[in-house]
Design a protein around this motif. Structure first.
Motif, PDB file in Angstrom:
ATOM      1  N   ARG A 162       8.428  -0.605   1.397  1.00  0.00           N
ATOM      2  CA  ARG A 162       8.306  -2.062   1.432  1.00  0.00           C
ATOM      3  C   ARG A 162       7.013  -2.510   2.107  1.00  0.00           C
ATOM      4  NH1 ARG A 162      11.057  -4.095   4.768  1.00  0.00           N
ATOM      5  NH2 ARG A 162      12.008  -2.307   5.819  1.00  0.00           N
ATOM      6  N   ARG A 163       6.518  -1.681   3.041  1.00  0.00           N
ATOM      7  CA  ARG A 163       5.298  -2.021   3.759  1.00  0.00           C
ATOM      8  C   ARG A 163       4.472  -0.763   3.951  1.00  0.00           C
ATOM      9  NH1 ARG A 163       6.003  -6.242   8.684  1.00  0.00           N
ATOM     10  NH2 ARG A 163       4.830  -7.682   7.399  1.00  0.00           N
TER      11      ARG A 163
ATOM     12  N   THR B 195       5.242  -4.199  -2.605  1.00  0.00           N
ATOM     13  CA  THR B 195       4.879  -3.568  -1.336  1.00  0.00           C
ATOM     14  C   THR B 195       3.841  -4.397  -0.594  1.00  0.00           C
ATOM     15  OG1 THR B 195       5.284  -1.367  -2.269  1.00  0.00           O
ATOM     16  CG2 THR B 195       4.003  -1.481  -0.242  1.00  0.00           C
ATOM     17  N   ASP B 196       4.150  -4.739   0.657  1.00  0.00           N
ATOM     18  CA  ASP B 196       3.189  -5.449   1.501  1.00  0.00           C
ATOM     19  C   ASP B 196       2.179  -4.469   2.087  1.00  0.00           C
ATOM     20  OD1 ASP B 196       4.315  -7.932   1.148  1.00  0.00           O
ATOM     21  OD2 ASP B 196       5.513  -7.853   2.982  1.00  0.00           O
ATOM     22  N   VAL B 197       0.912  -4.862   2.089  1.00  0.00           N
ATOM     23  CA  VAL B 197      -0.153  -4.074   2.706  1.00  0.00           C
ATOM     24  C   VAL B 197      -0.608  -4.778   3.972  1.00  0.00           C
ATOM     25  CG1 VAL B 197      -2.533  -3.275   2.464  1.00  0.00           C
ATOM     26  CG2 VAL B 197      -0.939  -3.025   0.554  1.00  0.00           C
ATOM     27  N   ILE B 198      -0.595  -4.030   5.073  1.00  0.00           N
ATOM     28  CA  ILE B 198      -1.188  -4.501   6.329  1.00  0.00           C
ATOM     29  C   ILE B 198      -2.398  -3.619   6.583  1.00  0.00           C
ATOM     30  CG2 ILE B 198      -0.886  -4.820   8.805  1.00  0.00           C
ATOM     31  CD1 ILE B 198       2.136  -4.677   6.540  1.00  0.00           C
TER      32      ILE B 198
ATOM     33  N   TYR C 211      -9.661  -6.231   0.864  1.00  0.00           N
ATOM     34  CA  TYR C 211      -8.226  -6.243   1.131  1.00  0.00           C
ATOM     35  C   TYR C 211      -7.613  -7.600   0.796  1.00  0.00           C
ATOM     36  CZ  TYR C 211      -8.289  -1.752   3.648  1.00  0.00           C
ATOM     37  OH  TYR C 211      -8.380  -0.425   3.986  1.00  0.00           O
ATOM     38  N   ARG C 212      -8.297  -8.658   1.177  1.00  0.00           N
ATOM     39  CA  ARG C 212      -7.765 -10.001   0.885  1.00  0.00           C
ATOM     40  C   ARG C 212      -7.715 -10.261  -0.606  1.00  0.00           C
ATOM     41  NH1 ARG C 212     -11.178 -10.838   5.378  1.00  0.00           N
ATOM     42  NH2 ARG C 212      -9.969 -11.202   7.276  1.00  0.00           N
TER      43      ARG C 212
ATOM     44  N   ALA D   8      -3.507  -8.493   0.408  1.00  0.00           N
ATOM     45  CA  ALA D   8      -2.900  -7.899   1.600  1.00  0.00           C
ATOM     46  C   ALA D   8      -2.164  -8.961   2.405  1.00  0.00           C
ATOM     47  CB  ALA D   8      -3.971  -7.239   2.467  1.00  0.00           C
ATOM     48  N   ALA D   9      -1.009  -8.579   2.942  1.00  0.00           N
ATOM     49  CA  ALA D   9      -0.193  -9.513   3.717  1.00  0.00           C
ATOM     50  C   ALA D   9      -0.860  -9.875   5.034  1.00  0.00           C
ATOM     51  CB  ALA D   9       1.186  -8.909   3.972  1.00  0.00           C
TER      52      ALA D   9
ATOM     53  N   PRO E 272       6.244  -0.554   8.878  1.00  0.00           N
ATOM     54  CA  PRO E 272       5.904   0.061   7.590  1.00  0.00           C
ATOM     55  C   PRO E 272       6.608   1.400   7.422  1.00  0.00           C
ATOM     56  CG  PRO E 272       4.135   0.390   9.152  1.00  0.00           C
ATOM     57  CD  PRO E 272       5.125  -0.491   9.834  1.00  0.00           C
TER      58      PRO E 272
END
Length: 294
Positions: free
Chosen positions: A138-139, A164-167, A184-185, A189-190, A220
Motif C-alpha cells: 500500500r505504501r 500504491t502511495d509513494v513517499i 517524484y511530484r 508521490a503522496a 510502508p
C-alpha cells in the motif's frame, strides 16, 4: 552508479548484510545495444548533467532500478575503452528514449560532458537486477542521496497511477544537489521530502524523526534506498521497526556490467565461493534480517 565500490568498514558491513533478490515478478529482460543518439544534454546545477538518449529497445524493456553501460568514445575512436555504468533516471517507451543524470568524477565522465545532440554513444542495457516491487504494497518509501536518487525514480514511475502511495526522500549536500523532487511530484508521490546538509534536515536524526512521526501510524510495506551508507543503515532500522521489506541499490565501478570481469563483487572472495556481483546479482539487493549488525 559511477562511484567506486565502497571499501570502508561501514560499507563492508552493509555488503555483508545483503542477499541477492529472488524476484517473483517478471524475468529480467535480455540486454541489447544501441548506437544511441544524444537527444538532449544539459548541465543540472553545479554538479550534475542530464543526458537523454535515443535507445528504443532499452526504453521498452528496462525495469525499475536497472542500469546501462555507456562507452564514452565517439564513432571511429578507440578510447576510452571501458564503459561507465549509469542508473536509468527515466525511460519512455513511446518516445524510445532513456534518461540519466550523472556527476563528473573522472576523465570518462568529463569527456561525456562534451557530447552534443546528434552525436552517438554505444549504450548497452538494460542491465542488472532491479527492484522487486510487491503489487500488494500500500505504501513504498524511497530514500535517495545525491546521484543515488536516480536509481529510485523509475520505481515511482512504475507506481504512478496505481493504488500504491509513494513517499520519497531526496537528500543532498545543499539545495542545488538535491535531485528528483519535481520528478517524484510529476509521478504523483503522496509526499516528497527534499532535505540537505546545509540546514541539517538531512541528518539521520532529523530524517528518523520526520519519517517516524509521519509514517508510524501507517508505515510502508517496502523501503528502497540508494546513495548513502548512513541512510541505508537508517532504512534497515526503519524496516525492523515497521516489519518492512528493505532493498538497497549498491554502487560500484564496473568494467563490463555483464558479469564477465568479476570486478564488482560485493565482498572478498572466500574459499570456492565468490561474493555476489553488483552488476549481475545486483545492483539491487535485499537486506537479510539477522545477517549482520550495522
Amino acid at each position: 552508479m559511477s562511484h567506486p565500490t565502497p571499501v570502508n568498514e561501514a560499507a563492508a558491513q552493509i555488503h555483508e548484510a545483503v542477499t541477492p533478490i529472488r524476484s517473483g515478478g517478471a524475468a529480467r529482460p535480455e540486454p541489447t545495444w544501441h548506437r544511441a543518439t544524444v537527444r538532449e544534454h544539459t548541465q543540472v546545477a553545479d554538479r550534475y548533467h542530464y543526458l537523454c538518449l535515443e535507445a528504443p529497445t532499452i526504453a521498452s524493456r528496462a525495469q525499475a532500478g536497472q542500469f546501462v553501460m555507456l562507452t564514452v568514445a565517439r564513432d571511429g575512436e578507440r578510447a576510452p575503452v571501458l564503459p561507465r555504468p549509469m542508473a536509468l533516471y527515466r525511460r519512455d517507451a513511446r518516445a524510445g528514449t532513456i534518461e540519466v543524470i550523472y556527476g563528473v568524477v573522472g576523465d570518462g565522465t568529463r569527456l561525456l560532458t562534451t557530447f552534443r545532440p546528434g552525436e552517438r554513444l554505444l549504450c548497452v542495457g538494460p542491465l542488472g537486477q532491479g527492484f522487486d516491487l510487491d503489487p500488494s504494497a500500500r505504501r513504498v518509501l524511497l530514500v535517495g542521496r545525491g546521484i543515488g536518487t536516480c536509481s529510485l525514480t523509475t520505481v515511482a514511475q512504475d507506481l504512478a497511477g496505481t493504488p500504491t502511495d509513494v513517499i520519497a526522500v531526496a537528500s543532498g549536500r545543499d539545495a542545488s544537489t538535491v535531485i528528483g523532487g519535481p520528478r517524484y511530484r510529476a509521478y504523483g508521490a503522496a509526499a516528497v521530502h527534499e532535505v540537505h546538509d546545509a540546514d541539517g534536515s538531512s541528518s539521520v536524526a532529523a530524517l528518523r524523526r520526520t519519517l517516524t512521526t509521519t509514517l508510524d501510524a501507517d508505515p510502508p510495506q517496502q523501503i528502497m534506498t540508494c546513495g548513502s551508507e548512513r541512510l541505508a543503515r537508517l532504512c534497515r532500522e526503519l524496516g525492523d521497526r515497521w516489519h518492512a521489506d528493505v532493498q538497497v541499490s549498491l554502487e560500484a565501478h564496473m568494467a563490463c556490467g555483464l558479469g564477465y570481469c568479476h570486478g564488482c563483487a560485493t565482498g572478498t572472495r572466500g574459499g570456492p565461493q565468490e561474493s555476489p556481483l553488483i552488476c549481475a546479482d545486483g545492483p539491487v539487493f535485499r537486506y537479510a534480517p539477522g545477517r549482520a549488525e550495522i
